[in-house]
Design a protein around this motif. Structure first.
Motif, PDB file in Angstrom:
ATOM      1  N   PHE A  68       5.618 -11.824  -2.851  1.00 25.40           N
ATOM      2  CA  PHE A  68       6.250 -13.151  -2.838  1.00 25.40           C
ATOM      3  C   PHE A  68       5.967 -13.882  -1.534  1.00 25.40           C
ATOM      4  O   PHE A  68       5.602 -15.064  -1.539  1.00 25.40           O
ATOM      5  CB  PHE A  68       7.759 -13.039  -3.041  1.00 25.40           C
ATOM      6  N   VAL A  69       6.141 -13.182  -0.399  1.00 33.17           N
ATOM      7  CA  VAL A  69       5.919 -13.826   0.901  1.00 33.17           C
ATOM      8  C   VAL A  69       4.465 -14.283   1.019  1.00 33.17           C
ATOM      9  O   VAL A  69       4.182 -15.399   1.489  1.00 33.17           O
ATOM     10  CB  VAL A  69       6.295 -12.873   2.052  1.00 33.17           C
ATOM     11  N   ALA A  70       3.518 -13.428   0.600  1.00 35.61           N
ATOM     12  CA  ALA A  70       2.104 -13.796   0.655  1.00 35.61           C
ATOM     13  C   ALA A  70       1.829 -15.019  -0.222  1.00 35.61           C
ATOM     14  O   ALA A  70       1.130 -15.958   0.187  1.00 35.61           O
ATOM     15  CB  ALA A  70       1.237 -12.627   0.210  1.00 35.61           C
ATOM     16  N   GLY A  71       2.393 -15.025  -1.434  1.00 38.48           N
ATOM     17  CA  GLY A  71       2.204 -16.174  -2.326  1.00 38.48           C
ATOM     18  C   GLY A  71       2.848 -17.431  -1.787  1.00 38.48           C
ATOM     19  O   GLY A  71       2.275 -18.522  -1.860  1.00 38.48           O
ATOM     20  N   THR A 224      -0.252 -11.874  -6.676  1.00 38.01           N
ATOM     21  CA  THR A 224       0.723 -11.205  -7.530  1.00 38.01           C
ATOM     22  C   THR A 224       0.505 -11.649  -8.970  1.00 38.01           C
ATOM     23  O   THR A 224       0.234 -12.824  -9.226  1.00 38.01           O
ATOM     24  CB  THR A 224       2.160 -11.529  -7.096  1.00 38.01           C
ATOM     25  N   GLN A 225       0.607 -10.717  -9.886  1.00 37.17           N
ATOM     26  CA  GLN A 225       0.462 -11.052 -11.305  1.00 37.17           C
ATOM     27  C   GLN A 225       1.812 -11.186 -12.000  1.00 37.17           C
ATOM     28  O   GLN A 225       1.868 -11.335 -13.225  1.00 37.17           O
ATOM     29  CB  GLN A 225      -0.380  -9.988 -12.026  1.00 37.17           C
ATOM     30  N   GLU A 226       2.884 -11.138 -11.228  1.00 36.63           N
ATOM     31  CA  GLU A 226       4.218 -11.283 -11.797  1.00 36.63           C
ATOM     32  C   GLU A 226       4.555 -12.774 -11.911  1.00 36.63           C
ATOM     33  O   GLU A 226       4.722 -13.467 -10.898  1.00 36.63           O
ATOM     34  CB  GLU A 226       5.240 -10.581 -10.905  1.00 36.63           C
ATOM     35  N   PRO A 227       4.640 -13.317 -13.149  1.00 36.80           N
ATOM     36  CA  PRO A 227       4.899 -14.763 -13.321  1.00 36.80           C
ATOM     37  C   PRO A 227       6.155 -15.248 -12.601  1.00 36.80           C
ATOM     38  O   PRO A 227       6.183 -16.371 -12.090  1.00 36.80           O
ATOM     39  CB  PRO A 227       5.028 -14.921 -14.841  1.00 36.80           C
ATOM     40  N   TYR A 228       7.186 -14.392 -12.551  1.00 35.62           N
ATOM     41  CA  TYR A 228       8.427 -14.790 -11.878  1.00 35.62           C
ATOM     42  C   TYR A 228       8.183 -15.066 -10.403  1.00 35.62           C
ATOM     43  O   TYR A 228       8.627 -16.085  -9.852  1.00 35.62           O
ATOM     44  CB  TYR A 228       9.471 -13.696 -12.064  1.00 35.62           C
ATOM     45  N   LEU A 229       7.445 -14.167  -9.732  1.00 36.81           N
ATOM     46  CA  LEU A 229       7.152 -14.360  -8.314  1.00 36.81           C
ATOM     47  C   LEU A 229       6.208 -15.534  -8.101  1.00 36.81           C
ATOM     48  O   LEU A 229       6.335 -16.267  -7.112  1.00 36.81           O
ATOM     49  CB  LEU A 229       6.534 -13.079  -7.738  1.00 36.81           C
ATOM     50  N   ILE A 269      -9.013 -14.456  -1.165  1.00 34.61           N
ATOM     51  CA  ILE A 269      -8.290 -14.184  -2.411  1.00 34.61           C
ATOM     52  C   ILE A 269      -9.269 -14.096  -3.580  1.00 34.61           C
ATOM     53  O   ILE A 269      -9.105 -13.267  -4.483  1.00 34.61           O
ATOM     54  CB  ILE A 269      -7.221 -15.266  -2.666  1.00 34.61           C
ATOM     55  N   GLY A 270     -10.314 -14.955  -3.582  1.00 37.22           N
ATOM     56  CA  GLY A 270     -11.314 -14.897  -4.636  1.00 37.22           C
ATOM     57  C   GLY A 270     -12.040 -13.564  -4.653  1.00 37.22           C
ATOM     58  O   GLY A 270     -12.222 -12.950  -5.721  1.00 37.22           O
ATOM     59  N   VAL A 271     -12.459 -13.085  -3.477  1.00 37.08           N
ATOM     60  CA  VAL A 271     -13.125 -11.777  -3.386  1.00 37.08           C
ATOM     61  C   VAL A 271     -12.167 -10.667  -3.812  1.00 37.08           C
ATOM     62  O   VAL A 271     -12.553  -9.724  -4.518  1.00 37.08           O
ATOM     63  CB  VAL A 271     -13.641 -11.542  -1.953  1.00 37.08           C
ATOM     64  N   LYS A 272     -10.896 -10.788  -3.405  1.00 35.10           N
ATOM     65  CA  LYS A 272      -9.889  -9.793  -3.795  1.00 35.10           C
ATOM     66  C   LYS A 272      -9.749  -9.732  -5.315  1.00 35.10           C
ATOM     67  O   LYS A 272      -9.635  -8.646  -5.900  1.00 35.10           O
ATOM     68  CB  LYS A 272      -8.549 -10.142  -3.153  1.00 35.10           C
ATOM     69  N   LEU A 273      -9.762 -10.887  -5.967  1.00 29.14           N
ATOM     70  CA  LEU A 273      -9.658 -10.924  -7.424  1.00 29.14           C
ATOM     71  C   LEU A 273     -10.865 -10.264  -8.090  1.00 29.14           C
ATOM     72  O   LEU A 273     -10.720  -9.524  -9.068  1.00 29.14           O
ATOM     73  CB  LEU A 273      -9.518 -12.370  -7.907  1.00 29.14           C
ATOM     74  N   VAL A 274     -12.055 -10.551  -7.585  1.00 26.56           N
ATOM     75  CA  VAL A 274     -13.264  -9.945  -8.154  1.00 26.56           C
ATOM     76  C   VAL A 274     -13.224  -8.430  -7.976  1.00 26.56           C
ATOM     77  O   VAL A 274     -13.548  -7.670  -8.906  1.00 26.56           O
ATOM     78  CB  VAL A 274     -14.528 -10.539  -7.510  1.00 26.56           C
ATOM     79  N   LEU A 275     -12.814  -7.959  -6.788  1.00 28.51           N
ATOM     80  CA  LEU A 275     -12.707  -6.521  -6.551  1.00 28.51           C
ATOM     81  C   LEU A 275     -11.677  -5.886  -7.484  1.00 28.51           C
ATOM     82  O   LEU A 275     -11.897  -4.787  -8.005  1.00 28.51           O
ATOM     83  CB  LEU A 275     -12.328  -6.261  -5.095  1.00 28.51           C
TER      84      LEU A 275
END
Length: 334
Positions: A68-71, A224-229, A269-275
């Protein structure tokens, strides 16, 4: 992370209550907020975000709280970038300063609506198609390059701002008055109904919100993949944006390296998603449909550290560069 419907309802209800109070304050008395008022509201909103992070930690653990804090920090930094465009819109349409916070508040409401829609679409896509992370990651890397190339300390002038196509369309098809009539969207001029410049401002802000939602939602889903967060990170990031606009004002132009900082952030974040997509790979034409063993899954603390360091370096170097230029100008003036 299991979030019950009751928690969803209570959270959205409290967020709506805060927004209603904000609307009531502005609606009762359109005015230029003082520095003390801006600081007071910002302190409350940041305090609420921190309290929410502590609550998430207590209920669901450290990892969701870190996500949450990162988002929230990422969305907040992207929202500050929005303010640059808002400044150009207000200047381009010469919005009287006492009406600007009304326009900003409506813009924030529109941003919440658009982002809520995109969050729903993004969550459904992630639940149905694991490969969507490849698309999100590639899009963010492309966006990162585009944002970083916008220029170092490129102080855009109002004359350089080109209104969105939708605004130009409204100007062509509807009679528009040249003067503001308070915060009204239409007014009678010489017996004929005209739209006011305030309507054009709101259309421009709405179009800008829609474009920024394309960048921000994939970015926060990368953390985060949690829609609530995801939703709460966006809600808290948009709270206080109106006060931040008046508090910073011309100081926003001193953040000359913000584009580069955001580019680095979005690129990471884009590279993180691809990884992550490679780590959980199920595409048959990538490694035979099996997860790629060398692709790491970055923990939350790494993302949070990169975000904090990037934003800190961006702010420090921007302020240092601005002060250096001010000293040079002072020397030339002497």
């Amino acid at each position: 992370m299991d979030v019950s419907p009751l928690v969803w309802c209570v959270s959205l209800g409290l967020a709506a209550a805060v927004l209603i109070v904000d609307v009531a304050v502005v609606g009762r008395r359109p005015h230029i907020p003082s520095t003390a008022e801006c600081l007071r509201y910002l302190g409350v909103y940041v305090g609420l975000a921190v309290a929410f992070a502590v609550l998430v930690w207590a209920v669901w653990g450290a990892d969701p709280a870190g996500e949450f804090v990162a988002g929230w920090l990422t969305e907040y930094s992207l929202s500050v970038d929005n303010l640059f465009v808002f400044l150009l819109i207000m200047s381009r349409f010469a919005v009287p300063r006492q009406y600007q916070q009304t326009a900003l508040l409506i813009g924030i409401i529109l941003a919440l609506v658009f982002r809520g829609i995109f969050i729903g679409i993004g969550a459904a896509a992630i639940a149905s198609f694991s490969w969507v992370f490849y698309l999100f990651g590639a899009f963010l890397v492309w966006t990162a390059v585009k944002v970083a190339r916008e220029g170092v300390g490129d102080e855009e002038e109002a004359d350089d701002y080109r209104p969105p196509a939708l605004v130009r369309f409204v100007q062509r098809v509807l009679p528009t008055s040249s003067e503001y009539h308070g915060v009204r969207l239409t007014a009678k001029v010489d017996g004929r109904r005209h739209v006011t410049p305030m309507l054009l401002v709101l259309v421009a802000i709405g179009a800008t919100d829609l474009l920024f939602a394309f960048d921000s939602i994939p970015a926060v889903f990368g953390l985060t993949q949690e829609p609530y967060l995801v939703l709460m990170a966006n809600v808290f990031a948009l709270m206080g944006l109106r006060q931040l606009y008046f508090l910073l004002g011309g100081l926003l132009t001193r953040l000359r390296y913000l584009n580069i900082g955001l580019g680095v952030l979005l690129g990471f974040i884009g590279v993180k998603l691809v990884l992550q997509a490679l780590h959980e790979n199920a595409l048959p034409f990538v490694n035979g449909g099996e997860p790629v063993p060398w692709a790491p899954e970055l923990p939350t603390w790494v993302s949070l550290a990169v975000i904090v360091v990037t934003l800190g370096v961006t702010a420090v170097t921007s302020i240092a560069a601005s002060r250096r230029d001010e000293r040079r100008e002072a020397v030339r003036a002497d």
